[in-house]
Motif scaffolding. Structure first.
Motif, PDB file in Angstrom:
ATOM      1  N   LYS A  86      28.819  -9.237 -31.807  1.00 18.16           N
ATOM      2  CA  LYS A  86      30.073 -10.496 -32.089  1.00 18.16           C
ATOM      3  C   LYS A  86      31.252  -9.786 -32.207  1.00 18.16           C
ATOM      4  CE  LYS A  86      30.189 -14.253 -35.544  1.00 18.16           C
ATOM      5  NZ  LYS A  86      30.117 -15.262 -36.678  1.00 18.16           N
ATOM      6  N   THR A  87      31.367  -8.733 -32.818  1.00 16.20           N
ATOM      7  CA  THR A  87      32.756  -8.291 -32.845  1.00 16.20           C
ATOM      8  C   THR A  87      33.696  -7.706 -31.144  1.00 16.20           C
ATOM      9  OG1 THR A  87      31.645  -5.885 -32.861  1.00 16.20           O
ATOM     10  CG2 THR A  87      31.942  -7.242 -34.941  1.00 16.20           C
ATOM     11  N   GLY A  88      32.591  -7.793 -30.724  1.00 15.24           N
ATOM     12  CA  GLY A  88      32.880  -7.708 -29.129  1.00 15.24           C
ATOM     13  C   GLY A  88      32.532  -6.643 -28.216  1.00 15.24           C
ATOM     14  N   GLU A  89      32.091  -5.518 -29.779  1.00 11.30           N
ATOM     15  CA  GLU A  89      31.222  -4.256 -29.363  1.00 11.30           C
ATOM     16  C   GLU A  89      29.848  -4.142 -27.971  1.00 11.30           C
ATOM     17  OE1 GLU A  89      32.329  -1.335 -32.173  1.00 11.30           O
ATOM     18  OE2 GLU A  89      31.849  -2.808 -33.223  1.00 11.30           O
ATOM     19  N   ILE A  90      30.313  -3.344 -27.232  1.00  9.48           N
ATOM     20  CA  ILE A  90      28.963  -3.364 -26.267  1.00  9.48           C
ATOM     21  C   ILE A  90      28.788  -2.044 -26.274  1.00  9.48           C
ATOM     22  CG2 ILE A  90      28.111  -2.529 -23.217  1.00  9.48           C
ATOM     23  CD1 ILE A  90      29.727  -5.148 -24.468  1.00  9.48           C
ATOM     24  N   PHE A  91      26.573  -2.221 -26.902  1.00  9.26           N
ATOM     25  CA  PHE A  91      26.603  -0.838 -26.840  1.00  9.26           C
ATOM     26  C   PHE A  91      25.340  -0.813 -26.039  1.00  9.26           C
ATOM     27  CE2 PHE A  91      28.098  -1.795 -30.913  1.00  9.26           C
ATOM     28  CZ  PHE A  91      28.648  -1.138 -31.631  1.00  9.26           C
ATOM     29  N   GLU A  92      24.963   0.355 -25.202  1.00  5.13           N
ATOM     30  CA  GLU A  92      24.514   0.990 -24.010  1.00  5.13           C
ATOM     31  C   GLU A  92      22.551   1.484 -24.639  1.00  5.13           C
ATOM     32  OE1 GLU A  92      26.016   2.946 -21.689  1.00  5.13           O
ATOM     33  OE2 GLU A  92      27.056   1.038 -20.825  1.00  5.13           O
ATOM     34  N   ALA A  93      21.290   1.309 -24.293  1.00  2.00           N
ATOM     35  CA  ALA A  93      20.157   2.169 -24.425  1.00  2.00           C
ATOM     36  C   ALA A  93      19.256   1.570 -23.705  1.00  2.00           C
ATOM     37  CB  ALA A  93      19.313   1.318 -25.944  1.00  2.00           C
ATOM     38  N   ASP A  94      17.995   2.324 -23.286  1.00  4.72           N
ATOM     39  CA  ASP A  94      17.236   2.958 -22.441  1.00  4.72           C
ATOM     40  C   ASP A  94      16.079   2.014 -22.034  1.00  4.72           C
ATOM     41  OD1 ASP A  94      18.215   4.839 -20.791  1.00  4.72           O
ATOM     42  OD2 ASP A  94      17.254   6.450 -22.057  1.00  4.72           O
ATOM     43  N   ARG A  95      16.464   1.225 -23.730  1.00  3.72           N
ATOM     44  CA  ARG A  95      14.925   0.139 -24.003  1.00  3.72           C
ATOM     45  C   ARG A  95      15.597  -0.351 -25.147  1.00  3.72           C
ATOM     46  NH1 ARG A  95       9.532   3.497 -23.077  1.00  3.72           N
ATOM     47  NH2 ARG A  95      10.462   5.777 -23.009  1.00  3.72           N
ATOM     48  N   PHE A  96      14.578  -1.732 -25.198  1.00  2.84           N
ATOM     49  CA  PHE A  96      15.175  -1.874 -26.667  1.00  2.84           C
ATOM     50  C   PHE A  96      14.250  -2.938 -27.291  1.00  2.84           C
ATOM     51  CE2 PHE A  96      18.776  -1.900 -23.201  1.00  2.84           C
ATOM     52  CZ  PHE A  96      19.906  -2.288 -24.078  1.00  2.84           C
ATOM     53  N   ILE A  97      13.788  -3.242 -27.974  1.00  2.00           N
ATOM     54  CA  ILE A  97      12.980  -4.341 -29.255  1.00  2.00           C
ATOM     55  C   ILE A  97      14.064  -5.533 -29.748  1.00  2.00           C
ATOM     56  CG2 ILE A  97      11.570  -3.710 -31.274  1.00  2.00           C
ATOM     57  CD1 ILE A  97      10.888  -1.054 -30.182  1.00  2.00           C
ATOM     58  N   SER A  98      13.416  -6.870 -30.092  1.00  5.10           N
ATOM     59  CA  SER A  98      13.819  -6.860 -30.459  1.00  5.10           C
ATOM     60  C   SER A  98      12.794  -7.817 -31.225  1.00  5.10           C
ATOM     61  CB  SER A  98      13.900  -8.720 -29.733  1.00  5.10           C
ATOM     62  OG  SER A  98      14.621 -10.118 -30.368  1.00  5.10           O
ATOM     63  N   ASN A  99      13.308  -7.303 -32.849  1.00  7.66           N
ATOM     64  CA  ASN A  99      12.448  -7.939 -34.409  1.00  7.66           C
ATOM     65  C   ASN A  99      12.702  -9.817 -34.499  1.00  7.66           C
ATOM     66  OD1 ASN A  99      10.743  -7.542 -35.987  1.00  7.66           O
ATOM     67  ND2 ASN A  99      12.318  -6.901 -37.409  1.00  7.66           N
ATOM     68  N   ILE A 100      13.306 -10.656 -34.088  1.00  9.71           N
ATOM     69  CA  ILE A 100      13.904 -11.542 -34.166  1.00  9.71           C
ATOM     70  C   ILE A 100      13.013 -12.721 -34.368  1.00  9.71           C
ATOM     71  CG2 ILE A 100      16.344 -11.060 -34.048  1.00  9.71           C
ATOM     72  CD1 ILE A 100      17.287 -12.370 -31.732  1.00  9.71           C
ATOM     73  N   HIS A 101      13.414 -14.158 -33.304  1.00  4.26           N
ATOM     74  CA  HIS A 101      12.459 -14.881 -33.743  1.00  4.26           C
ATOM     75  C   HIS A 101      12.211 -14.223 -31.687  1.00  4.26           C
ATOM     76  CE1 HIS A 101      10.208 -18.477 -32.197  1.00  4.26           C
ATOM     77  NE2 HIS A 101       9.731 -18.153 -33.359  1.00  4.26           N
ATOM     78  N   PRO A 102      10.969 -15.225 -30.747  1.00  4.74           N
ATOM     79  CA  PRO A 102      10.946 -15.254 -29.753  1.00  4.74           C
ATOM     80  C   PRO A 102      11.672 -16.020 -28.924  1.00  4.74           C
ATOM     81  CG  PRO A 102       8.972 -14.807 -30.191  1.00  4.74           C
ATOM     82  CD  PRO A 102       9.582 -14.534 -31.485  1.00  4.74           C
ATOM     83  N   SER A 103      11.608 -16.979 -29.751  1.00  9.98           N
ATOM     84  CA  SER A 103      13.073 -18.304 -28.917  1.00  9.98           C
ATOM     85  C   SER A 103      14.560 -18.106 -28.781  1.00  9.98           C
ATOM     86  CB  SER A 103      12.801 -19.326 -29.891  1.00  9.98           C
ATOM     87  OG  SER A 103      14.162 -20.454 -29.079  1.00  9.98           O
ATOM     88  N   ASN A 104      14.443 -16.931 -30.625  1.00  9.75           N
ATOM     89  CA  ASN A 104      16.415 -16.804 -30.495  1.00  9.75           C
ATOM     90  C   ASN A 104      16.616 -15.927 -29.210  1.00  9.75           C
ATOM     91  OD1 ASN A 104      16.481 -18.322 -32.481  1.00  9.75           O
ATOM     92  ND2 ASN A 104      16.062 -16.746 -33.974  1.00  9.75           N
ATOM     93  N   THR A 105      15.672 -14.361 -28.956  1.00 12.87           N
ATOM     94  CA  THR A 105      15.734 -13.593 -28.244  1.00 12.87           C
ATOM     95  C   THR A 105      16.170 -13.822 -26.099  1.00 12.87           C
ATOM     96  OG1 THR A 105      14.150 -12.503 -29.583  1.00 12.87           O
ATOM     97  CG2 THR A 105      14.770 -12.156 -27.799  1.00 12.87           C
ATOM     98  N   VAL A 106      15.427 -15.048 -26.126  1.00 13.24           N
ATOM     99  CA  VAL A 106      15.637 -15.787 -24.943  1.00 13.24           C
ATOM    100  C   VAL A 106      17.071 -16.194 -24.659  1.00 13.24           C
ATOM    101  CG1 VAL A 106      13.109 -15.711 -24.226  1.00 13.24           C
ATOM    102  CG2 VAL A 106      14.341 -17.345 -24.964  1.00 13.24           C
ATOM    103  N   ASP A 107      17.339 -16.702 -26.146  1.00  9.62           N
ATOM    104  CA  ASP A 107      18.978 -17.262 -25.933  1.00  9.62           C
ATOM    105  C   ASP A 107      20.188 -16.289 -25.855  1.00  9.62           C
ATOM    106  OD1 ASP A 107      17.631 -19.804 -26.184  1.00  9.62           O
ATOM    107  OD2 ASP A 107      17.839 -20.075 -28.428  1.00  9.62           O
ATOM    108  N   LEU A 108      19.442 -14.740 -26.338  1.00  4.84           N
ATOM    109  CA  LEU A 108      20.481 -14.653 -25.572  1.00  4.84           C
ATOM    110  C   LEU A 108      20.536 -13.801 -24.493  1.00  4.84           C
ATOM    111  CD1 LEU A 108      19.607 -11.589 -28.882  1.00  4.84           C
ATOM    112  CD2 LEU A 108      21.382 -13.558 -28.726  1.00  4.84           C
ATOM    113  N   ILE A 109      19.845 -13.964 -23.665  1.00  4.95           N
ATOM    114  CA  ILE A 109      19.927 -12.986 -21.960  1.00  4.95           C
ATOM    115  C   ILE A 109      19.919 -14.516 -20.952  1.00  4.95           C
ATOM    116  CG2 ILE A 109      18.029 -11.716 -20.878  1.00  4.95           C
ATOM    117  CD1 ILE A 109      16.618 -11.553 -23.158  1.00  4.95           C
ATOM    118  N   GLU A 110      21.002 -13.981 -20.353  1.00  2.00           N
ATOM    119  CA  GLU A 110      21.595 -14.777 -19.136  1.00  2.00           C
ATOM    120  C   GLU A 110      20.988 -14.140 -17.525  1.00  2.00           C
ATOM    121  OE1 GLU A 110      25.576 -15.774 -19.673  1.00  2.00           O
ATOM    122  OE2 GLU A 110      24.859 -16.783 -21.564  1.00  2.00           O
TER     123      GLU A 110
END
Length: 501
Positions: free
Chosen positions: A255-279
């Protein structure tokens, strides 16, 4: 800054994944949108009163039991103190005007219930024997090496709990008593798979405990260990987007506009909220629709009560009550019969308490009751919302006083939460208590894999396996197995738990 693994959400599953992976040398960062870490392990303090928000008591923590091993593995015993519930009655069940205690230990459980149903002793024993069989048949729930693709037999996934319980006894009252703790998973007799009921009940009968001083001590302990392993934490950093290239996820944007990179990702939030983050075209519409359309379990309305000093005797058990002759469908109510059930629990501040400091009194509530305030902000929901909460509060206080005469005069502080509160502070969809509702008739459609359609994005938390401390812990093992292999994780747990902390 680039990390090996970015974890979105600091609930129990996210913290456990962070611990396991950082312990194995992964450079881990955990992002939390709120100021306080912990998800459903969060607590809040008002005056001298401390309240848990989600985790109230834990099963299976006795010597040699699975959670005891997991607590040892995560190094929690050095920071967490426990208070054992009453072995003669850790859960008090009242159905209308009848009372039934749940005793700790399988033989105690059988003996105690048999005094109320003497003709049903053999049926109760057969039921309990089968509950143990189901629990022992799951390799992961026994921390055994996995040499198969399934973690639990399909029969336990495809049979409903109502039919299962009825197969042991035709006594309708006993059927209801055996199912009384369904408030721990908000199940339906015709939908909920047997394994949800069996694995939940198994751990609590083995042994049941309260966390002294609040569940946040678990969060603080895990955070400290992860930081010692080189892990990083970011609070007040809500993740708004997961950026992908044509093949995989590459970064998150906060939300602060910062970008953080990684090789892999884990989402611990609800699956529905997770897919909403992805375009990204990597997530097809059919997958999005399936995740979005999954039915979630009910939410609740909770009273947080602080009592005058030395005024209310400490109850070393939990109280489940049902107004009607059935323990099912309490989440399906109308305004004339709400609440159809309640759960009343005291909180522990020290061992051998004589008087209680704080307690919680909860009843199922559907999100639709608060939906009209969905887009308002905390503390600014309007006078009609406050009136709604006050009306519900007075209703529950009246019921509490009926069961514990004079107790309302001993209340020094009270506060309430709604499904909207729960959604805002824990991030669960529609304030759902236990995540996605499992349906034995559509097992594939209501089970969420730890793998997503994006090859380096994984899920963890209560929705990929089961809810509760044990269910989420097993889910974290399943997720970490994608990085390390499941048997490597299990062997590591045994190696650590066999040593003294």
């Amino acid at each position: 800054m680039k990390y090996d693994v970015i974890i979105i959400g600091s609930g129990l599953g996210g913290l456990q994944c962070g611990y396991v992976l950082s312990k194995h040398g992964f450079k881990v960062a955990i992002f939390e949108k709120h100021n306080q870490f912990g998800g459903c392990l969060q607590v809040f303090k008002r005056k001298e009163f401390l309240f848990d928000t989600g985790m109230h008591y834990i099963g299976g923590l006795g010597e040699g039991e699975i959670l005891h091993k997991l607590f040892q593995y995560y190094g929690l015993f050095k920071d967490v103190q426990l208070s054992k519930l009453d072995e003669r009655c850790f859960d008090r069940i009242t159905i209308q005007d009848k009372e039934y205690p749940f005793a700790m230990g399988y033989e105690n459980y059988i003996d105690t219930l048999s005094t109320y149903f003497p003709k049903e002793r053999e049926n109760i024993r057969n039921y309990i024997t089968d509950i143990q069989r189901i629990a022992h048949a799951s390799p992961l729930y026994n921390l055994q090496e996995i040499n198969q693709n399934t973690f639990i037999e399909s029969d336990y996934i495809k049979k409903c709990v109502g039919e299962y319980i009825a197969s042991f006894t035709s006594d309708k009252t006993l059927q209801n008593v055996l199912a009384a703790t369904n408030a721990l998973y908000a199940g339906y007799p015709e939908k909920t798979p047997v394994y949800v009921h069996a694995l939940t009940l198994h751990s609590y009968i083995k042994s049941s405990w309260r966390i002294i001083g609040g569940s946040h001590v678990i969060v603080e302990s895990l955070i400290k260990s992860i930081q010692e392993n080189g892990g990083a934490f970011y609070n007040n950093q809500e993740v708004l987007k997961i950026h992908c290239n044509s093949e995989k996820a590459v970064s998150i944007e906060t939300k602060t506009g910062e970008i953080f990179e990684a090789d892999r990702f884990i989402s611990n939030i609800h699956p529905s909220n997770t897919v909403d983050l992805i375009e990204s075209n990597l997530i097809r519409n059919a997958y999005r629709d399936r995740i979005h359309n999954m039915e979630n379990t009910a939410s609740n309305f909770t009273l947080y009560l602080g009592f005058k000093p030395d005024s209310v005797p400490y109850l070393n058990h939990n109280h489940y009550h049902f107004n009607t002759n059935t323990v099912w469908h309490a989440q399906d109510y109308d305004q004339n019969n709400w609440p159809k059930s309640f759960l009343y629990m005291h909180q522990s501040r020290s061992k051998n308490e004589k008087y209680v400091n704080s307690a919680q009194f909860s009843a199922f509530m559907n999100f639709d009751e608060v939906k009209k305030w969905e887009h308002t902000k905390v503390g600014k929901r309007g006078a009609d919302y406050l009136e709604f909460k006050e009306e519900k509060t007075e209703k529950l206080l009246q019921i509490l006083n009926e069961h514990y005469p004079g107790i309302t005069e001993k209340i020094a502080f009270k506060e309430s939460s709604t499904p909207l509160t729960y959604q805002n502070y824990t991030g669960t969809k529609r304030g759902s208590l236990f995540g996605i509702l499992r349906d034995c008739h559509f097992p594939a459609q209501t089970l969420v894999s730890q793998r997503t359609k994006i090859p380096n994005l994984f899920l963890t938390g209560q929705n990929i396996n089961a809810h509760g401390f044990l269910g989420v812990s097993i889910g974290a093992i399943i997720t970490c197995a994608e990085f390390l292999g499941v048997n490597a994780v299990i062997n590591d747990i045994h190696l650590k738990s066999d040593k003294k902390n």
